[in-house]
Enzyme design. Structure first.
Site, PDB file in Angstrom:
ATOM      1  N   GLU A 148       6.181   4.560   7.607  1.00 34.87           N
ATOM      2  CA  GLU A 148       5.985   5.976   7.000  1.00 34.87           C
ATOM      3  C   GLU A 148       6.585   7.024   7.223  1.00 34.87           C
ATOM      4  OE1 GLU A 148       1.233   4.754   5.866  1.00 34.87           O
ATOM      5  OE2 GLU A 148       1.660   5.697   7.665  1.00 34.87           O
TER       6      GLU A 148
ATOM      7  N   THR B  39       0.753  -1.225   0.104  1.00 33.53           N
ATOM      8  CA  THR B  39      -0.023  -0.032  -0.023  1.00 33.53           C
ATOM      9  C   THR B  39       0.757   1.269  -0.209  1.00 33.53           C
ATOM     10  OG1 THR B  39      -0.331  -0.154   2.408  1.00 33.53           O
ATOM     11  CG2 THR B  39      -2.147  -0.945   1.038  1.00 33.53           C
TER      12      THR B  39
ATOM     13  N   LYS C  67       4.163  -6.787   3.944  1.00 31.42           N
ATOM     14  CA  LYS C  67       3.701  -5.369   3.652  1.00 31.42           C
ATOM     15  C   LYS C  67       3.624  -4.541   5.031  1.00 31.42           C
ATOM     16  CE  LYS C  67       0.467  -3.402   2.994  1.00 31.42           C
ATOM     17  NZ  LYS C  67      -0.321  -2.587   3.949  1.00 31.42           N
TER      18      LYS C  67
ATOM     19  N   SER D 141      -7.629  10.775   0.673  1.00 32.91           N
ATOM     20  CA  SER D 141      -8.262  11.549  -0.364  1.00 32.91           C
ATOM     21  C   SER D 141      -7.309  11.251  -1.556  1.00 32.91           C
ATOM     22  CB  SER D 141      -8.266  13.026   0.168  1.00 32.91           C
ATOM     23  OG  SER D 141      -7.154  13.341   0.924  1.00 32.91           O
TER      24      SER D 141
ATOM     25  N   ASN E 106       0.073  10.623   6.087  1.00 33.98           N
ATOM     26  CA  ASN E 106      -1.119  10.260   6.806  1.00 33.98           C
ATOM     27  C   ASN E 106      -2.215  11.449   6.621  1.00 33.98           C
ATOM     28  OD1 ASN E 106      -0.823   7.435   7.485  1.00 33.98           O
ATOM     29  ND2 ASN E 106       0.953   8.218   8.491  1.00 33.98           N
TER      30      ASN E 106
ATOM     31  N   THR F 243       1.578  -7.650  12.984  1.00 36.93           N
ATOM     32  CA  THR F 243       1.811  -6.737  12.365  1.00 36.93           C
ATOM     33  C   THR F 243       1.452  -6.498  10.527  1.00 36.93           C
ATOM     34  OG1 THR F 243       3.167  -5.855  13.667  1.00 36.93           O
ATOM     35  CG2 THR F 243       3.286  -4.889  11.614  1.00 36.93           C
TER      36      THR F 243
END
Lengths: 413, 413
Positions: free
Chosen positions: A285, A158, A184, A413, A408, A195
């Protein structure tokens, strides 16, 4: 939305050997992403045993509930994973989607629906139409092959910036077997579960109950010892499949936990899972630093673990590391807030080889220059000795950067 | 290092009345900041009663230990607060600094050392020399006055972008009394303590034991119901001083908790503490949105509170709010990870007046446009109904922005 590859990504990707009894294909179902694969179909040899560990979330996704239910039987013939939609908090529709998808996959690979395992990752709360899988899985079934593994790892990504694979070859009863896995991340990562998504495969002949014991024992110091942001996903799934095809080459079937012929195998399994878990953190991230938090001298291992997680989940510790600031005062804070036995005046804290604090105060030899230099490394080891007992634990995390917020703040969107 | 004033700062500052029996002065000791006040000296009338609530950190600062010890006597004549250095994790030196500072202050205002209360806020682990206070407190003692309160609030700021004051005037036994408070935030804020520094003053004649009961009862739904980053400070201190000088104007002395003449007073105290607590959150580092998390229908109030905090501390929820993304899936995630009783299929979630999810799935009337519009407000109410029981709780937090990371990535250096 795509982000630059994490600077912590492995410099090389291992050669992934064939795992006998495992074939797969990837496909583009256009669930959310355009121009990339988002579905992985795997098919397993008859007699494949399966074990799994799942999120402890009280709001699990529909595929997690399905897998938990089907795990009882202990055999698997297929796995379907999609990225882009988690099929979580999707109510009855979500359960229907899972059942219909399992039926489509069962027909495509020729097995019972109960032998199909499923996992979904992506946005929560968005309905996922099973029609997305209709033609796609049939076409994929026609293309099943024993490689390349990197494609499988890529289809389940992702916000990951690189595909995650790991492998080991060991002997069981003198016969070489393979353990290979994919995983992932890269956000909504926190312990107390398996996780995010990871799938591990072996051709060793191991009974499902033994496999489950191995997996559950190994997850605590690997996937459950990492945290990116303390947020536990609704979808975390770790599944392990043992095709048993190495039996044809003379590998003994393992029926009992503690069988000494499994020793080398379990060490290798730990290595593969830890490798994948570290890769997840290194793709956290916005991550720029890999942080290892080692706590020793606690009153128990469980206490050490809670203190280590308090440090690893502290936004102030993580932003300090991002800023290359040797702000060990925030480590003191995180030890203090954990609520576990701690005596401020016995605390020793080191960043790498630099002891910054001892006996409840700054180290007499403290050098700001040396500490700051240590913070410029890519790998930041934080060591805390509580000086109370022999409890110890290690957890891994990454720093908290502006990029985490950027990723994040606009993910959905 | 200075940052623009938070957009959530109160538009007006209340007129702060004199609190009889309280005089103060601020000074520049140059502890860390240049060109601003960083020391607050307060002197109280004889007979001033005191109560306090402190951090639950296992690694408390030296001033916190000192205050806890002195609180037993129940009387106070002076308060010394400094910003720029927390005097935490400073070992024996830190304890010496506290004792020497108390001696200097006692001499300056003419009281016993045991009647001096102290608080420090700023960097952890940096030794704080008591010589910093030597001449400064003597000079301040010569300038003691009954205002302006805003100066007192300003002297205790660290990364705060605005000074925090609140006040109320109520009657006790028909006689008007004042309750006034100051507070500072703005990071390392999490419940389970008296978040950062706050000092509250009244001229009402109330026994220390009664005052302590009132304060402890009020802190749970005010300061202990806010969180900026889940990080509990080593230094959190809430002290309340009652000078009792209103007795001269006929106010009755309150000896018993539950005295009906305290009803109005305790309501007002709650309002003042909540006002200060909200101001702390609204000045949360990098905050752009004020988030109210209301959980109802839980199996107990304690369970509701844990779920509310799980939502309020979730980096993914907070970054979504920062990005004005109505990502209610992350609220589901945070409910799920709290580990408290929850039934996914009974969950209702609203953002303000917009119900986004009901009965375990997206609301049938869900409108992305309406939800997105609601997220553009400055005040974001998140309401979760678990549909299980009558437990409820409300906590307040702010969003997680890139500025939080920027502020905390370079705070110490």
């Amino acid at each position: 939305m795509s982000h630059a590859v994490s600077p912590l990504a492995p410099k090389t990707i291992p050669d992934m050997p064939v795992v006998e009894g495992v074939r797969f294909a990837t496909a583009e179902a256009g669930i959310k992403y355009k121009g990339r694969t988002d579905v992985l179909l795997m098919a397993f040899a008859e007699g494949t045993e399966v074990a799994g560990v799942f999120t402890k979330s009280k709001c699990p996704s529909a595929p997690v509930e399905w897998c938990r239910e089907k795990l009882g039987a202990g055999t698997a013939r297929a796995l379907v994973v999609n990225s882009g939609n988690a099929n979580a908090f999707t109510g009855k529709t979500g359960r229907d989607t899972v059942a219909v998808t399992a039926a489509i996959a069962a027909r495509a690979v020729g097995c019972g629906e109960d032998q199909v395992f499923l996992a979904s990752t992506g946005v929560i709360g968005e309905p996922l139409a099973p029609t997305k899988f209709e033609g796609v899985l049939d076409a994929a079934a026609a293309r099943l092959a024993d490689g390349p593994w990197i494609d499988a790892a890529r289809a389940i990504m992702t916000t990951d910036t690189y595909p995650k694979v790991a492998t080991a070859t060991v002997e069981v009863g003198g016969v070489p077997v393979v353990i290979s896995g994919i995983a992932k991340g890269a956000g909504m990562i926190a312990p107390d579960m398996a996780t995010m998504l990871s799938f591990v495969f072996t051709d060793a002949p191991i009974d499902a109950a033994v496999l489950q014991g191995l997996l559950s024992a190994t997850v605590g110091t690997t996937f459950n010892a990492i945290t990116v942001d303390s947020d536990t996903s609704t979808s975390d799934t770790l599944l392990m499949f043992a095709t048993g095809t190495a039996a044809a080459r003379g590998a003994p079937r393992i029926h009992a936990a503690g069988d000494p012929r499994l020793t080398e195998f379990s060490v290798a399994l730990h290595r593969v899972l830890l490798d994948l878990a570290h890769q997840v953190v290194k793709d956290g991230e916005g991550a720029r630093k890999f942080i290892e938090v080692q706590v020793m001298g606690a009153t128990s291992d469980a206490s050490a673990r809670r203190i280590a997680l308090s440090i690893a989940n502290s936004p102030l510790v993580k932003t300090a590391v991002a800023g290359e600031d040797a702000n060990w005062g925030r480590v003191v804070m995180a030890v203090g807030k954990a609520g576990e036995p701690a005596d401020r005046d016995r605390l020793t804290i080191s960043f790498g080889d630099i002891r910054v604090a001892a006996a409840g105060a700054r180290d007499p030899d403290y050098s700001e220059a040396a500490a700051s230099a240590a913070m410029q490394a890519e790998h930041i080891p934080i060591r805390v000795d509580l000086g109370l007992g022999s409890g110890r634990a290690t957890v891994w995390t990454c720093d908290l950067t502006k990029e985490y917020v950027a990723i994040n703040g606009d993910y959905r969107s």
